[in-house]
Design a protein around this motif. Sequence first.
Motif, PDB file in Angstrom:
ATOM      1  N   SER A  45       0.939   3.865  -2.982  1.00  0.00           N
ATOM      2  CA  SER A  45       0.515   5.253  -2.801  1.00  0.00           C
ATOM      3  C   SER A  45       1.662   6.201  -3.135  1.00  0.00           C
ATOM      4  O   SER A  45       1.433   7.285  -3.664  1.00  0.00           O
ATOM      5  N   ASN A  46       2.899   5.730  -2.888  1.00  0.00           N
ATOM      6  CA  ASN A  46       4.040   6.576  -3.254  1.00  0.00           C
ATOM      7  C   ASN A  46       4.108   6.744  -4.763  1.00  0.00           C
ATOM      8  O   ASN A  46       4.299   7.847  -5.261  1.00  0.00           O
ATOM      9  N   SER A  47       3.934   5.636  -5.489  1.00  0.00           N
ATOM     10  CA  SER A  47       4.062   5.772  -6.943  1.00  0.00           C
ATOM     11  C   SER A  47       2.870   6.559  -7.497  1.00  0.00           C
ATOM     12  O   SER A  47       3.027   7.325  -8.448  1.00  0.00           O
ATOM     13  N   LEU A  65       1.412   8.962  -5.891  1.00  0.00           N
ATOM     14  CA  LEU A  65       1.742  10.352  -5.554  1.00  0.00           C
ATOM     15  C   LEU A  65       2.736  10.916  -6.565  1.00  0.00           C
ATOM     16  O   LEU A  65       2.572  12.039  -7.052  1.00  0.00           O
ATOM     17  N   GLU A  66       3.742  10.092  -6.896  1.00  0.00           N
ATOM     18  CA  GLU A  66       4.744  10.564  -7.849  1.00  0.00           C
ATOM     19  C   GLU A  66       4.124  10.822  -9.219  1.00  0.00           C
ATOM     20  O   GLU A  66       4.448  11.804  -9.887  1.00  0.00           O
ATOM     21  N   GLN A  67       3.210   9.916  -9.617  1.00  0.00           N
ATOM     22  CA  GLN A  67       2.529  10.112 -10.900  1.00  0.00           C
ATOM     23  C   GLN A  67       1.713  11.401 -10.874  1.00  0.00           C
ATOM     24  O   GLN A  67       1.696  12.162 -11.839  1.00  0.00           O
ATOM     25  N   ILE A  83       0.838  -1.194   0.000  1.00  0.00           N
ATOM     26  CA  ILE A  83       0.000   0.000   0.000  1.00  0.00           C
ATOM     27  C   ILE A  83       0.877   1.250   0.000  1.00  0.00           C
ATOM     28  O   ILE A  83       0.663   2.192  -0.776  1.00  0.00           O
ATOM     29  N   TYR A  84       1.911   1.211   0.854  1.00  0.00           N
ATOM     30  CA  TYR A  84       2.815   2.363   0.946  1.00  0.00           C
ATOM     31  C   TYR A  84       3.483   2.605  -0.405  1.00  0.00           C
ATOM     32  O   TYR A  84       3.522   3.729  -0.895  1.00  0.00           O
ATOM     33  N   TYR A  85       3.983   1.495  -1.007  1.00  0.00           N
ATOM     34  CA  TYR A  85       4.684   1.618  -2.283  1.00  0.00           C
ATOM     35  C   TYR A  85       3.727   2.154  -3.348  1.00  0.00           C
ATOM     36  O   TYR A  85       4.072   3.069  -4.097  1.00  0.00           O
TER      37      TYR A  85
HETATM   38  C1  NAG Z   1       8.911   7.378  -3.130  1.00  0.00           C
HETATM   39  O1  NAG Z   1       9.769   6.699  -3.989  1.00  0.00           O
HETATM   40  C2  NAG Z   1      10.898   7.431  -4.395  1.00  0.00           C
HETATM   41  C3  NAG Z   1      11.658   6.608  -5.415  1.00  0.00           C
HETATM   42  O2  NAG Z   1      11.231   5.310  -5.450  1.00  0.00           O
HETATM   43  C4  NAG Z   1      11.764   7.786  -3.222  1.00  0.00           C
HETATM   44  O3  NAG Z   1      12.876   8.564  -3.633  1.00  0.00           O
HETATM   45  C5  NAG Z   1      10.941   8.575  -2.254  1.00  0.00           C
HETATM   46  O4  NAG Z   1      11.679   8.833  -1.100  1.00  0.00           O
HETATM   47  C6  NAG Z   1       9.681   7.809  -1.893  1.00  0.00           C
HETATM   48  N1  NAG Z   1       8.855   8.667  -1.085  1.00  0.00           N
HETATM   49  C7  NAG Z   1       8.546   8.362   0.143  1.00  0.00           C
HETATM   50  C8  NAG Z   1       7.648   9.312   0.838  1.00  0.00           C
HETATM   51  O5  NAG Z   1       8.960   7.331   0.648  1.00  0.00           O
END
Ligand code: NAG
Length: 264
Positions: free
Chosen positions: A112-114, A116-118, A108-110
């Motif tokens: 939501s991070n991707s 968020l990045e998108q 879930i964390y991974y």
């Molecule tokens: C989200 O992923 C990127 C690269 O995978 C990483 O640099 C970044 O720290 C991550 N963000 C969080 C909030 O973990």
Amino acid sequence: MTGLLQLLLLVSVTMATEPSCPACSKYDYEEKVLERMIRMEFAFEKVLKENKAVSKTVEQDLMLIKEENERLHATVDALKDQQEQAERRLDSLMEEVERNQSSTLEKIYYDSNSTLEQTIAAFNNIKDQIGIPLVYFHARTPQTTSLSTGDVIVYKTVETNQGNGYSSTTGKFTAPVWGLYSFFMHTCTAPSKYAHLQMVKEGSVLIASVQRDMDYYACSSGQVFVELDAGETVSVQCSYGDSNSHLYYDSSYWTSFGGALIHN
Ligand SMILES: *[C@@H]1O[C@H](CO)[C@@H](O)[C@H](O)[C@H]1NC(C)=O
Ligand SMILES: *[C@@H]1O[C@H](CO)[C@@H](O)[C@H](O)[C@H]1NC(C)=O
């Protein structure tokens, strides 16, 4: 049987010595006693037989109870085994659930991070499209200081050129996008010299000015706002030139040309 006969004899002797009833014969009495003894013997044997039967049944019952007890013990042992197995299974299941939970959380964390990045990337993309692009420039130091009518001033030293709109080869700024732009020209002259300059957009004059001082080195500026389509050009041109038409520059007297996109 011998014991019984002795008893019988003893009884008969006693009866013989002491007849209780004178009317009855000595033998009659003995017969009655004998008969009684025999009946007692029968009863005794019957009781014995019954006793034996009873004790046999009790024995059998005891056996059954023992067997039943053993069966119950076996059942209890089996149940214990089953319970232990069930506990072990439950433990390993709990461990698996915990492992799954933490890996689910990581996922879930991974995710939501991707996501968020998108979203950030998409936002930046939109921002680039709807925001005002960064376009501005500033150049100084004219290539030639003697001016002839119609000359385009080419400022050779490029201080800034964000967006690459200005060309230090042609001296012209070309708008990279449609928008409202602001331009200035800063012009210096030596004493008794002058400069007739104008800013032009695609050949039409936007602003015209003359810089002239009889006694001093001096400068003046002109500024203009103009809307440009992408690809249209703006430059500084000499509107009138003769033998006294001279630009001046040194480290304190910057003769320069600049501009910026201020809205689009
Ligand atoms: C989200 O992923 C990127 C690269 O995978 C990483 O640099 C970044 O720290 C991550 N963000 C969080 C909030 O973990
Ligand atoms: C743990 O995850 C695996 C793989 O996703 C799944 O097959 C299994 O059923 C899960 N176990 C539990 C206890 O949820």
